[in-house]
Design an enzyme around this catalytic site. Sequence first.
Site, PDB file in Angstrom:
ATOM      1  N   GLU A 219      -6.981   7.063   0.695  1.00 40.50           N
ATOM      2  CA  GLU A 219      -8.087   6.368   0.042  1.00 40.50           C
ATOM      3  C   GLU A 219      -9.410   7.053   0.384  1.00 40.50           C
ATOM      4  O   GLU A 219      -9.943   6.883   1.484  1.00 40.50           O
ATOM      5  CB  GLU A 219      -8.122   4.907   0.491  1.00 40.50           C
ATOM      6  CG  GLU A 219      -6.828   4.150   0.244  1.00 40.50           C
ATOM      7  CD  GLU A 219      -6.742   2.887   1.087  1.00 40.50           C
ATOM      8  OE1 GLU A 219      -7.572   1.978   0.867  1.00 40.50           O
ATOM      9  OE2 GLU A 219      -5.874   2.803   1.975  1.00 40.50           O
TER      10      GLU A 219
ATOM     11  N   HIS B 247      -6.123   2.673  -4.468  1.00 39.09           N
ATOM     12  CA  HIS B 247      -5.201   2.279  -3.401  1.00 39.09           C
ATOM     13  C   HIS B 247      -3.742   2.579  -3.765  1.00 39.09           C
ATOM     14  O   HIS B 247      -2.834   1.857  -3.351  1.00 39.09           O
ATOM     15  CB  HIS B 247      -5.366   0.784  -3.115  1.00 39.09           C
ATOM     16  CG  HIS B 247      -5.026   0.366  -1.719  1.00 39.09           C
ATOM     17  ND1 HIS B 247      -3.763   0.471  -1.198  1.00 39.09           N
ATOM     18  CD2 HIS B 247      -5.789  -0.153  -0.737  1.00 39.09           C
ATOM     19  CE1 HIS B 247      -3.747   0.011   0.043  1.00 39.09           C
ATOM     20  NE2 HIS B 247      -4.971  -0.364   0.356  1.00 39.09           N
TER      21      HIS B 247
ATOM     22  N   HIS C  96     -11.813  -4.938   1.130  1.00 37.79           N
ATOM     23  CA  HIS C  96     -11.668  -4.536  -0.272  1.00 37.79           C
ATOM     24  C   HIS C  96     -12.455  -5.425  -1.238  1.00 37.79           C
ATOM     25  O   HIS C  96     -11.996  -5.729  -2.340  1.00 37.79           O
ATOM     26  CB  HIS C  96     -10.200  -4.489  -0.666  1.00 37.79           C
ATOM     27  CG  HIS C  96      -9.413  -3.428   0.032  1.00 37.79           C
ATOM     28  ND1 HIS C  96      -9.980  -2.235   0.451  1.00 37.79           N
ATOM     29  CD2 HIS C  96      -8.089  -3.369   0.395  1.00 37.79           C
ATOM     30  CE1 HIS C  96      -9.046  -1.485   1.025  1.00 37.79           C
ATOM     31  NE2 HIS C  96      -7.900  -2.144   1.021  1.00 37.79           N
TER      32      HIS C  96
END
Length: 343
Positions: free
Chosen positions: A310, A176, A106
């Site tokens: 996602e 998310h 991420h």
Amino acid sequence: MSMEKRSFGRTKEGTEVTLYTITNKNGMSVSAIDYGANIVSLIVPDKNGKAADIVLGFDDVAGYEENGCFFGAFIGRHGNRIGQAKFELDGKTYELEKNDGENNLHGGTPGYHHVMYEVSATDDSVTFSRVSPDMEQGYPGNLEIAVTYALTEDNALKISYKTKSDKDTLCNLTNHSYFNLKGHDGGTITDHMVTIKANCFTGTGSDLIPDGSLVDVTGTPMDFREPRKIGDDIDSDYEPIVLAGGYDHNFVLDKPDGAFAKVCEVTETSCGRTMEVYTDLPGMQLYTGNFINREEGKAVYTKRTGICFETQFFPNSINVPEFKSCLLKAGEEFNSTTMYKFL
């Protein structure tokens, strides 16, 4: 349609944080903050018209300053994993933060969900924007970013991304949010019925980094082409499930390249809420909150009390030539939209 804003407290550094709430004629609303462009709540009526907040999150900014599970988070510059936390671009190797074993997850520090944004708001949308400076998180290029959350009168939340860089760089943005259609405090999500339009998922090694293979879902716990409960095989002995502790896999969406299309449907029968997922991106990570230990937010959240969808370019695509790349060329504009629609 209406827009309201109010104070959401101050950060540890003393910066004022504002919560923006859009509400439509049906009583559906979405709330997000200018700290991290985090989605704080998503209130949706059920089959009897009773409204409930269906995303996991926190009541104050202090929770979002920690937020190790990425509740409601805007993720960038690169969502999901990059193997060995490095990539090569234009003949140069870029080293990233190793924040997931030997890999990058991420984007790194500072996470895009941990910085302040400028805001432009209308009655039905709010746009958060900033410039991610050259070499922030280790990525080249000054990246101009705008993420817009828009609510429609037919109960859809549209998330639109718009970026441009002055150097070749990576751009793989996602959201998310953890959904629980019974309500954010509704317990586990194993009873949710899920359909995913995908014939394959990306195979990985033991570190969950894609190895370039596409695995046929036929006859496996990964086959969601027909609706079934997410909990049916979540604890199976199928190796990819064992490695991830449940579902944490990228599905190869069955649609034309670049087309905006419905790729997923989720239903919870007791409340009657149904959510459809639309995207123009090639992949979608299904994540069942396997690593939520105990998080005190708007409620106490534990393992599998929320589920993520996602949308994304495939994880590690920059290092796998067979995958569509998330490379953004200097001067080119990237635009993408994901929509969560409620029936």
